[in-house]
Design an enzyme around this catalytic site. Structure first.
Site, PDB file in Angstrom:
ATOM      1  N   LYS A 223       0.811  -1.224   0.000  1.00 52.57           N
ATOM      2  CA  LYS A 223       0.000   0.000   0.000  1.00 52.57           C
ATOM      3  C   LYS A 223       0.846   1.276   0.000  1.00 52.57           C
ATOM      4  O   LYS A 223       2.031   1.256   0.280  1.00 52.57           O
ATOM      5  CB  LYS A 223      -1.002  -0.051   1.144  1.00 52.57           C
ATOM      6  CG  LYS A 223      -2.158  -0.989   0.769  1.00 52.57           C
ATOM      7  CD  LYS A 223      -3.304  -0.968   1.732  1.00 52.57           C
ATOM      8  CE  LYS A 223      -4.429  -1.848   1.148  1.00 52.57           C
ATOM      9  NZ  LYS A 223      -5.455  -2.157   2.126  1.00 52.57           N
ATOM     10  N   ARG A 263      -3.330 -10.077   4.886  1.00 55.33           N
ATOM     11  CA  ARG A 263      -3.736 -10.243   3.478  1.00 55.33           C
ATOM     12  C   ARG A 263      -2.627  -9.704   2.596  1.00 55.33           C
ATOM     13  O   ARG A 263      -2.299  -8.519   2.674  1.00 55.33           O
ATOM     14  CB  ARG A 263      -5.042  -9.476   3.264  1.00 55.33           C
ATOM     15  CG  ARG A 263      -5.572  -9.465   1.843  1.00 55.33           C
ATOM     16  CD  ARG A 263      -6.821  -8.583   1.767  1.00 55.33           C
ATOM     17  NE  ARG A 263      -7.388  -8.536   0.427  1.00 55.33           N
ATOM     18  CZ  ARG A 263      -6.925  -7.776  -0.556  1.00 55.33           C
ATOM     19  NH1 ARG A 263      -5.899  -6.970  -0.344  1.00 55.33           N
ATOM     20  NH2 ARG A 263      -7.499  -7.796  -1.738  1.00 55.33           N
TER      21      ARG A 263
HETATM   22  N1  PMM Z   1      -7.595  -3.719   0.593  1.00 55.98           N
HETATM   23  C1  PMM Z   1      -7.784  -3.903  -0.717  1.00 55.98           C
HETATM   24  C2  PMM Z   1      -8.703  -4.857  -1.185  1.00 55.98           C
HETATM   25  N2  PMM Z   1      -9.389  -5.628  -0.303  1.00 55.98           N
HETATM   26  N3  PMM Z   1      -9.874  -6.257   1.902  1.00 55.98           N
HETATM   27  C3  PMM Z   1      -9.701  -6.071   3.207  1.00 55.98           C
HETATM   28  N4  PMM Z   1     -10.387  -6.834   4.085  1.00 55.98           N
HETATM   29  N5  PMM Z   1      -8.866  -5.125   3.699  1.00 55.98           N
HETATM   30  C4  PMM Z   1      -8.155  -4.307   2.890  1.00 55.98           C
HETATM   31  O1  PMM Z   1      -7.419  -3.442   3.394  1.00 55.98           O
HETATM   32  C5  PMM Z   1      -8.300  -4.473   1.481  1.00 55.98           C
HETATM   33  C6  PMM Z   1      -9.194  -5.462   1.012  1.00 55.98           C
HETATM   34  C7  PMM Z   1      -7.021  -3.067  -1.708  1.00 55.98           C
HETATM   35  O2  PMM Z   1      -5.842  -3.655  -2.071  1.00 55.98           O
HETATM   36  P1  PMM Z   1      -5.607  -4.497  -3.435  1.00 55.98           P
HETATM   37  O3  PMM Z   1      -6.172  -3.662  -4.563  1.00 55.98           O
HETATM   38  O4  PMM Z   1      -4.174  -4.640  -3.502  1.00 55.98           O
HETATM   39  O5  PMM Z   1      -6.288  -5.812  -3.317  1.00 55.98           O
END
Ligand code: PMM
Length: 285
Positions: A223, A263
């Site tokens: 991020k 994650r």
């Molecule tokens: N961030 C992203 C997508 N899904 N889900 C949860 N639970 N928490 C998060 O902080 C989160 C998420 C955005 O990141 P990506 O585009 O790299 O998947």
């Protein structure tokens, strides 16, 4: 150990912080958009993440990068459901990353074990009843609005207190809506209506989030705040795909602070990090 991290009803129990690998079936996610846009490539990538040590694989079809427009429902279904089915049929514990009740329902029917809604049920009023009916675990993330204009909502006098308070309200609403409390996972929503200083302040106080009494998911992978931390002398951040070592460092910190899961896009280093954290925990007796 389970008292430290908590238990999520309906999911396996791991004896350490769990690793959630990410498969974004999108052309435009900020760090891996376009790479796994085809069903076959996405399933293959999810299986690779599982082989590298992902305990769960999170499948999403809508980019939530700042400024991203919404994807249409039919397109989201087309992206997500076959990938969920392909991974679940191979025995992978699948989570579906969606703000839409229809996508959550069809993904659960295709074998998803967990619904991960970055809006915590706020984006679609049908989401909470759908999750309650399906009887599956639900990730409630801190969220203040859609990605298109979320940066303008990154205004806090006390970010930790406000995020904890807003998450408590969402948890209460979700339980009132019929989701069993023992199926709820909470998430501070790093980068969602938050600047780098907010993300870091939240990571410094994971104990305050854990005090909400539910298992905690931390999603720091690649991020913007890591770009800021790693920026060179001229202030320019490294590209998202060069933030994996920093991501693994956050995984180690989060695991040590009692996160239930992290994650991540790149699983291998985080799988090691959570095992080191577990070993250190064990040595503390
Ligand atoms: N961030 C992203 C997508 N899904 N889900 C949860 N639970 N928490 C998060 O902080 C989160 C998420 C955005 O990141 P990506 O585009 O790299 O998947």
């Amino acid at each position: 150990m389970s008292t430290l991290r908590g238990v999520v009803a309906g999911l396996p129990q791991w004896d350490r912080c769990a690793v959630m690998g990410v498969v974004n079936v999108t052309p435009d996610s900020f760090s891996d958009g376009g790479l796994w846009f085809d069903t076959g490539a996405a399933v293959k990538h999810g299986l690779e993440l599982a082989a590298e040590g992902a305990d769960l694989v999170d499948v999403g079809g809508e980019s939530t990068r700042p400024g991203a427009p919404r994807v249409d429902e039919a397109e989201e279904l087309r992206r997500v459901v076959p990938v969920v089915r392909g991974l679940a049929s191979e025995g992978v514990v699948v989570s579906v990353d969606t703000m839409r009740a229809s996508v959550a329902e069809q993904a659960v029917a295709a074998g998803a074990a967990l619904v991960n809604d970055v809006s915590g049920g706020l984006a679609d009023p049908a989401m909470v009843p759908a999750v309650a009916d399906a009887g599956v675990p639900f990730v409630v993330m801190h969220w203040r609005g859609f990605s298109e204009d979320m940066n303008s909502r990154a205004v806090y006098a006390d970010v930790v207190g406000e995020v904890v308070g807003e998450l408590r309200q969402r948890m209460d609403a979700v339980v009132t809506g019929g989701v069993a409390p023992e199926r709820i996972v909470i998430d501070p929503g790093l980068g969602f209506a938050k600047g780098a200083e907010h993300d870091l302040a939240l990571l410094a106080r994971l104990d305050a989030l854990r005090a909400l009494g539910r298992p905690l998911l931390v999603a720091a992978s690649r991020k913007r705040f890591l770009g800021r931390v790693l920026a060179g002398a001229d202030g320019s951040p490294p590209p998202a795909r060069e933030r994996d070592a920093a991501t693994a460092a956050v995984s180690a910190i989060s695991a040590r602070e009692g996160a239930w899961a992290v994650r991540v896009h790149e699983v291998r280093a985080t799988a090691d990090a959570v095992r080191v954290a577990r070993a250190v925990e064990g040595a503390a007796g």
